[in-house]
Design a protein around this motif. Structure first.
Motif, PDB file in Angstrom:
ATOM      1  N   ASP A  50      54.746   7.051 -92.199  1.00 14.11           N
ATOM      2  CA  ASP A  50      53.464   6.727 -93.002  1.00 14.11           C
ATOM      3  C   ASP A  50      53.686   5.429 -93.929  1.00 14.11           C
ATOM      4  OD1 ASP A  50      51.422   7.268 -94.684  1.00 14.11           O
ATOM      5  OD2 ASP A  50      51.975   9.089 -95.551  1.00 14.11           O
ATOM      6  N   VAL A  51      52.568   4.572 -93.789  1.00 14.48           N
ATOM      7  CA  VAL A  51      52.794   3.479 -94.417  1.00 14.48           C
ATOM      8  C   VAL A  51      51.499   3.378 -95.782  1.00 14.48           C
ATOM      9  CG1 VAL A  51      54.130   2.102 -92.820  1.00 14.48           C
ATOM     10  CG2 VAL A  51      51.506   2.113 -92.890  1.00 14.48           C
ATOM     11  N   ARG A  52      50.877   4.535 -95.927  1.00 18.83           N
ATOM     12  CA  ARG A  52      49.609   4.422 -96.661  1.00 18.83           C
ATOM     13  C   ARG A  52      50.056   3.941 -98.111  1.00 18.83           C
ATOM     14  NH1 ARG A  52      47.787  10.080 -97.460  1.00 18.83           N
ATOM     15  NH2 ARG A  52      49.815  10.374 -97.125  1.00 18.83           N
ATOM     16  N   GLY A  53      51.212   4.282 -98.364  1.00 18.18           N
ATOM     17  CA  GLY A  53      51.678   3.654 -99.923  1.00 18.18           C
ATOM     18  C   GLY A  53      51.910   2.259-100.066  1.00 18.18           C
ATOM     19  N   GLU A  54      51.848   1.509 -98.763  1.00 20.28           N
ATOM     20  CA  GLU A  54      51.633  -0.080 -98.677  1.00 20.28           C
ATOM     21  C   GLU A  54      50.351  -0.458 -98.874  1.00 20.28           C
ATOM     22  OE1 GLU A  54      54.003  -2.121 -95.949  1.00 20.28           O
ATOM     23  OE2 GLU A  54      55.295  -0.080 -95.463  1.00 20.28           O
ATOM     24  N   CYS A  55      49.397   0.321 -98.651  1.00 23.95           N
ATOM     25  CA  CYS A  55      47.852  -0.137 -98.602  1.00 23.95           C
ATOM     26  C   CYS A  55      47.119   0.145 -99.734  1.00 23.95           C
ATOM     27  CB  CYS A  55      47.284   0.824 -97.481  1.00 23.95           C
ATOM     28  SG  CYS A  55      45.656   0.450 -97.430  1.00 23.95           S
ATOM     29  N   ALA A  56      46.727  -0.930-100.443  1.00 29.96           N
ATOM     30  CA  ALA A  56      45.951  -1.144-101.784  1.00 29.96           C
ATOM     31  C   ALA A  56      45.043   0.253-101.595  1.00 29.96           C
ATOM     32  CB  ALA A  56      45.405  -2.338-102.197  1.00 29.96           C
ATOM     33  N   HIS A  57      44.342   0.391-100.475  1.00 32.57           N
ATOM     34  CA  HIS A  57      43.199   1.438-100.606  1.00 32.57           C
ATOM     35  C   HIS A  57      43.583   2.765-100.557  1.00 32.57           C
ATOM     36  CE1 HIS A  57      40.054   3.848 -98.648  1.00 32.57           C
ATOM     37  NE2 HIS A  57      39.382   3.466 -99.360  1.00 32.57           N
ATOM     38  N   CYS A  58      44.633   2.858 -99.867  1.00 31.16           N
ATOM     39  CA  CYS A  58      45.236   4.530 -99.765  1.00 31.16           C
ATOM     40  C   CYS A  58      46.371   4.746-100.639  1.00 31.16           C
ATOM     41  CB  CYS A  58      45.808   4.759 -98.332  1.00 31.16           C
ATOM     42  SG  CYS A  58      44.651   4.416 -97.021  1.00 31.16           S
ATOM     43  N   LEU A  59      46.642   3.918-101.475  1.00 36.71           N
ATOM     44  CA  LEU A  59      47.943   4.321-102.400  1.00 36.71           C
ATOM     45  C   LEU A  59      47.541   5.362-103.325  1.00 36.71           C
ATOM     46  CD1 LEU A  59      50.553   3.730-103.822  1.00 36.71           C
ATOM     47  CD2 LEU A  59      49.741   1.885-105.118  1.00 36.71           C
ATOM     48  N   PRO A  60      46.081   5.310-103.892  1.00 35.63           N
ATOM     49  CA  PRO A  60      45.818   6.509-104.540  1.00 35.63           C
ATOM     50  C   PRO A  60      45.736   7.860-104.036  1.00 35.63           C
ATOM     51  CG  PRO A  60      44.331   4.674-104.766  1.00 35.63           C
ATOM     52  CD  PRO A  60      45.116   4.469-103.823  1.00 35.63           C
ATOM     53  N   LEU A  61      45.621   7.928-102.655  1.00 31.15           N
ATOM     54  CA  LEU A  61      45.783   9.164-101.980  1.00 31.15           C
ATOM     55  C   LEU A  61      47.435   9.667-102.161  1.00 31.15           C
ATOM     56  CD1 LEU A  61      43.771   8.467 -98.931  1.00 31.15           C
ATOM     57  CD2 LEU A  61      43.326  10.441-100.740  1.00 31.15           C
ATOM     58  N   VAL A  62      48.239   8.618-101.771  1.00 31.16           N
ATOM     59  CA  VAL A  62      49.550   8.742-101.847  1.00 31.16           C
ATOM     60  C   VAL A  62      50.112   9.410-103.277  1.00 31.16           C
ATOM     61  CG1 VAL A  62      51.858   7.890-101.485  1.00 31.16           C
ATOM     62  CG2 VAL A  62      50.208   7.188 -99.775  1.00 31.16           C
ATOM     63  N   GLU A  63      49.406   8.877-104.219  1.00 31.17           N
ATOM     64  CA  GLU A  63      49.786   9.239-105.579  1.00 31.17           C
ATOM     65  C   GLU A  63      49.271  10.577-105.733  1.00 31.17           C
ATOM     66  OE1 GLU A  63      48.321   5.929-107.694  1.00 31.17           O
ATOM     67  OE2 GLU A  63      50.187   4.714-107.660  1.00 31.17           O
ATOM     68  N   ALA A  64      48.029  10.916-105.359  1.00 30.67           N
ATOM     69  CA  ALA A  64      47.604  12.190-105.712  1.00 30.67           C
ATOM     70  C   ALA A  64      48.440  13.416-105.003  1.00 30.67           C
ATOM     71  CB  ALA A  64      46.001  12.219-105.181  1.00 30.67           C
ATOM     72  N   GLU A  65      48.918  12.905-103.883  1.00 29.53           N
ATOM     73  CA  GLU A  65      49.494  14.018-102.917  1.00 29.53           C
ATOM     74  C   GLU A  65      50.885  14.261-103.805  1.00 29.53           C
ATOM     75  OE1 GLU A  65      49.908  12.085 -99.029  1.00 29.53           O
ATOM     76  OE2 GLU A  65      47.821  12.845 -98.790  1.00 29.53           O
ATOM     77  N   ALA A  66      51.544  13.060-104.324  1.00 29.12           N
ATOM     78  CA  ALA A  66      52.800  13.218-105.030  1.00 29.12           C
ATOM     79  C   ALA A  66      52.687  14.181-106.396  1.00 29.12           C
ATOM     80  CB  ALA A  66      53.434  11.680-105.255  1.00 29.12           C
ATOM     81  N   ALA A  67      51.235  13.941-106.856  1.00 26.51           N
ATOM     82  CA  ALA A  67      50.939  14.882-107.970  1.00 26.51           C
ATOM     83  C   ALA A  67      50.533  16.221-107.465  1.00 26.51           C
ATOM     84  CB  ALA A  67      50.005  14.370-108.726  1.00 26.51           C
ATOM     85  N   GLY A  68      50.708  16.453-106.347  1.00 25.74           N
ATOM     86  CA  GLY A  68      50.469  18.009-105.988  1.00 25.74           C
ATOM     87  C   GLY A  68      49.130  18.185-105.327  1.00 25.74           C
ATOM     88  N   ALA A  69      48.319  17.432-105.113  1.00 25.72           N
ATOM     89  CA  ALA A  69      46.866  17.488-104.676  1.00 25.72           C
ATOM     90  C   ALA A  69      47.020  17.637-103.073  1.00 25.72           C
ATOM     91  CB  ALA A  69      45.886  16.409-104.858  1.00 25.72           C
ATOM     92  N   ARG A  70      46.047  18.268-102.449  1.00 25.09           N
ATOM     93  CA  ARG A  70      45.981  18.476-101.091  1.00 25.09           C
ATOM     94  C   ARG A  70      44.792  17.585-100.462  1.00 25.09           C
ATOM     95  NH1 ARG A  70      45.689  18.954 -96.314  1.00 25.09           N
ATOM     96  NH2 ARG A  70      45.497  20.944 -95.077  1.00 25.09           N
TER      97      ARG A  70
END
Length: 145
Positions: A50-70
């Motif tokens: 999963d390389v979404r964390g390297e993508c400026a557009h998808c980074l907010p999703l990765v951060e939301a998931e890390a905060a417990g979001a589905r």
């Protein structure tokens, strides 16, 4: 998470007219090009990481998931599964239709009721935050060639 520098080597036209290029890696969330394929792009079993964390557009999703979001990526293939998941959460959802080329066409999913409802179009991400509210992370706009 370790920050890695991903090279982005341009294509090179050789003296004999042939072209040398490096295989590129795209974000597995939105499909945008990230740079050259790297050794860390597979898990040793042949699966892409999963390389979404390297993508400026998808980074907010990765951060939301890390905060417990589905999160769910809404596609024509995933809409039924997402609707079923939301039913199990007791959340109202129904297909969202619009006129496209003169035809009433399914274009997304409406989640929730009343003024708190959100509409996700195909290729958008639906986010259910820990507090139960929903937001939509829109797909990136297509880049004109």
């Amino acid at each position: 998470m370790t920050t890695r520098i991903r090279p982005n080597t341009p294509d090179r036209v050789n003296a004999d007219g042939s072209t040398t290029f490096h295989i590129k890696r795209c974000c597995n969330g939105c499909g945008q090009k990230l740079g050259d394929l790297a050794a860390w792009d597979h898990d040793g079993h042949g699966n892409l990481t999963d390389v979404r964390g390297e993508c400026a557009h998808c980074l907010p999703l990765v951060e939301a998931e890390a905060a417990g979001a589905r999160t769910w990526k809404l596609t024509q293939r995933s809409i039924a599964r997402i609707d079923n998941d939301l039913d199990r959460l007791d959340v109202f959802a129904k297909g969202y239709w619009q006129y496209v080329d003169g035809k009433n066409t399914l274009v997304g999913l409406r989640v929730g009721a009343g003024e708190d409802r959100v509409v996700a179009y195909f290729d958008d991400w639906i986010i259910r935050h820990r507090d139960g509210r929903f937001t939509v992370h829109a797909a990136p706009k297509a880049v004109e060639a």
